[in-house]
Scaffold this motif. Structure first.
Motif, short mmCIF file in Angstrom:
data_model
loop_
_atom_site.label_atom_id
_atom_site.label_comp_id
_atom_site.label_asym_id
_atom_site.label_seq_id
_atom_site.Cartn_x
_atom_site.Cartn_y
_atom_site.Cartn_z
N LEU A 138 0.87 -1.18 0.00
CA LEU A 138 0.00 0.00 0.00
C LEU A 138 0.90 1.23 0.00
O LEU A 138 1.77 1.38 0.87
CB LEU A 138 -0.89 0.00 1.25
CG LEU A 138 -1.85 1.19 1.38
CD1 LEU A 138 -2.91 1.18 0.29
CD2 LEU A 138 -2.55 1.17 2.76
N SER A 153 -3.81 -7.65 4.31
CA SER A 153 -4.81 -6.98 3.46
C SER A 153 -5.84 -6.29 4.34
O SER A 153 -6.29 -5.17 4.05
CB SER A 153 -5.51 -7.98 2.55
OG SER A 153 -4.55 -8.71 1.83
N ASN A 212 -4.41 -3.10 5.60
CA ASN A 212 -4.47 -2.05 4.57
C ASN A 212 -5.85 -1.41 4.54
O ASN A 212 -5.98 -0.19 4.45
CB ASN A 212 -4.15 -2.63 3.18
CG ASN A 212 -2.67 -2.96 3.04
OD1 ASN A 212 -1.85 -2.53 3.85
ND2 ASN A 212 -2.33 -3.72 2.01
N GLN A 259 -3.71 7.59 -3.18
CA GLN A 259 -2.91 6.37 -3.38
C GLN A 259 -1.89 6.60 -4.49
O GLN A 259 -2.22 7.19 -5.53
CB GLN A 259 -3.81 5.21 -3.80
CG GLN A 259 -4.58 4.58 -2.65
CD GLN A 259 -5.22 3.26 -3.07
OE1 GLN A 259 -4.64 2.47 -3.82
NE2 GLN A 259 -6.41 3.01 -2.59
#
Ligand code: FAD
Length: 527
Positions: free
Chosen positions: A379, A455, A458, A474
């Motif tokens: 990420l 995950s 994140n 992002q």
């Protein structure tokens, strides 16, 4: 004979995918011929179906190994002109995380060299630039420019990435505060648009296409050549790491150092990065091998007592002709102005090339232990400077706990080094941070290291930012709906949409990014 059968099979598969009983344009492609190779070899298909992230898999129908930009153009034109269309995705070195260079049931254009020999890098010493094939790896760009004593100015931490791949994102490393991202260091490009035209674009020629493609996630065209700015290459690097236990002292110093970007070279560092250490295990991690065995360090010995530590990483480049004493003085002068833990200065000195290629050494080590080919739920976020302390409290000292399973980079950049006209979106502040959570999922029985756990973390981080109104963007973005993309692009969305309609009206290109749904016949979907 076997070759002919494979070719026939490829044509048949394309005809089935495109949904035609007999598509003259498909047969035309083979009749017109390409200099490269269209492959349905299971090995090629398998490798184009996966990426570094190892969490997403989409199988293309065929893989094109182009020899020239014309090969790429012929394929895209075919996809554009055929009544039902098919998707075409350029693939650099497949170092994406979430299937960005994949395409289901379309054709992947394998841009990195695979024996088809597209044009080799051409250096212009006088004007200090190099022309490179879009699939060239940065390590090979470096090797060819070094023959002339020159090197690109702006880098990524890892050099086994393709020029087209990083220019489609931004390409950042510790030089970005000074030179801007890699996309700020490109003079000109040849691009195959989604209509199959090959256009040379720059600030002056087709400027809309030029700016769209830079940071454009492959949405507007396939870069087949880029002209990259060069500088005289330094020969050596003084590489320094210092530690902080106080986050605001750490960010204050990082921000001070990047504010020196307009100063003369002797009055600033050449590279500024940093990383977060939330568990002692990280000391043995690939980014931290620097500390040992020459400079062994124990977090406990620094009095951090289980708390989070921050490491500032800086370099000073120098030339064979430089006076080593004056380098020492320049480094000392800059370090004196910083507020790190006094006993925590770790210094090493190495050739410039070894510094630039540092992550590859770590890659080889991880490969030998079977720890490279694992899932990577990475990420990457751009965090506005005004909220980085809240991010620290909520994420580094909150959500992450004390196990991280990979490096966490953090460093600030100056927004004025980014061209607003490019397609990248960054936070709306003069300074913003890259926070890169570069984690590897392991299946070793530790729940906190599993893909599911990382995950989920994140997701929690993104939720925390949303709920705390921390307006992150992002980097290397990954979304699954167009609403999320519209939010990502914010005010830029209308412009992105308009340019997509202009340069890739059938939404043929880079469907793996999932920004636009392909506009093919109703029975065909390539997402
Ligand atoms: P791919 O993953 O193959 O492609 C990425 C996207 O670009 C896809 O959408 C693809 O369709 C498109 N694309 C590829 N080639 C072209 C082309 N010629 N024309 C148009 N579109 C194209 N990034 C940084 O900025 N800084 C770093 O320090 C950094 N370090 C990294 C370290 C590692 C170990 C890894 C795995 C990645 C790192 N990255 C870094 C991320 C990297 O920039 C992205 O993964 C990027 O996608 C480049 O990888 P690639 O060349 O393999 O491109």
């Amino acid at each position: 004979m076997a070759g002919k059968l494979l070719l026939l099979f490829a044509i048949c598969r394309l005809i089935v995918i495109v949904g035609l009983t007999l598509n003259p344009t498909v047969t035309d492609l083979f009749r017109v011929g390409i200099d490269g190779k269209l492959s349905v070899d299971p090995h090629d298909i398998k490798s184009a179906s996966m990426d570094f992230g190892k969490t997403t898999r989409n199988e293309p129908t065929a893989v094109l190994h182009p020899a020239t930009a014309d090969d790429v153009a012929k394929l895209v034109k075919l996809a554009y002109q055929s009544p039902h269309g098919f998707s075409v995705s350029a693939r650099g070195h497949g170092h994406s995380i979430n299937g960005q260079s994949q395409t289901a049931n379309g054709v992947v254009v394998q841009m990195s060299r695979s024996g088809r020999n597209p044009a080799v890098p051409e250096v212009c010493e006088k004007k200090m630039y190099v022309d490179v094939w879009g699939g060239e790896l940065w390590i090979d760009v470096l090797k060819s420019t070094l023959e002339y004593g020159l090197a690109p100015k702006s880098w990524t931490d890892y050099l086994y990435l393709s020029v087209g791949g990083t220019l489609s994102n931004a390409g950042i490393s510790g030089q970005a505060f000074n030179h801007g991202p890699q996309i700020s260091n490109v003079h000109e490009m040849d691009v195959v648009t989604g209509k199959g035209q090959v256009l040379t674009c720059s600030n002056d020629k087709y400027p809309e296409l030029f700016h769209s493609v830079l940071g454009g996630l492959g949405q507007f065209g396939i870069i087949t050549r880029a002209r990259i700015a060069l500088e005289p290459s330094p020969q050596r690097v003084r590489w320094i790491r210092v530690l902080y236990s106080n986050f605001s002292a750490f960010t204050h110093d990082q921000e001070y150092l990047i504010s020196l970007h307009n100063e003369s070279q002797s009055e600033k560092f050449d590279y500024i990065e940093g990383f977060v250490i939330v568990d002692e295990g990280l000391i043995n991690n690939w980014r931290s091998s620097f500390f040992s065995p020459k400079n062994p360090v124990k977090i406990s010995s620094l009095g951090a007592g289980g708390n989070v530590l921050y490491c500032l990483e800086i370099t000073k480049n120098y030339y064979d002709s430089s006076n080593p004493e004056s380098i020492d003085q320049e480094v000392e002068g800059l370090l004196k102005k910083l507020n790190f833990i006094p006993a925590s200065v770790f210094t090493t000195d190495l050739p410039y090339v070894d510094f630039l290629d540092r992550v590859h050494k770590a890659e080889l080590k991880l490969r030998s232990k079977g720890l490279w080919e694992v899932p990577h739920p990475w990420l990457n976020l751009f965090v506005p400077k005004s909220r980085i302390a809240d991010f620290d409290k909520g994420v580094f000292k909150g959500i992450l706990g004390n196990k991280t399973s990979g490096p966490i980079l953090i460093y600030p950049m100056n927004k004025n080094k980014w061209d607003e006209k490019s397609s990248v979106v960054t936070p709306d502040e003069d300074v913003f941070y890259l926070v890169a959570l570069l984690r590897s999922a392991l299946d070793n029985g530790e729940e906190t290291l599993t893909l599911k756990h990382l995950s989920e973390e994140n997701r929690k981080i993104l939720k925390f930012c949303k709920e705390s109104n921390i307006k992150v963007k992002q980097y290397l973005p990954h979304y699954t709906t167009q609403e999320e993309w519209m939010e990502h692009y914010g005010d830029k969305w209308q412009q992105i949409y308009r340019k997509k309609m202009e340069f890739d009206p059938r939404h043929i290109l880079a469907t793996g990014q999932r920004v636009f749904e392909p506009r093919f016949g109703s029975e065909v979907r390539s997402w």
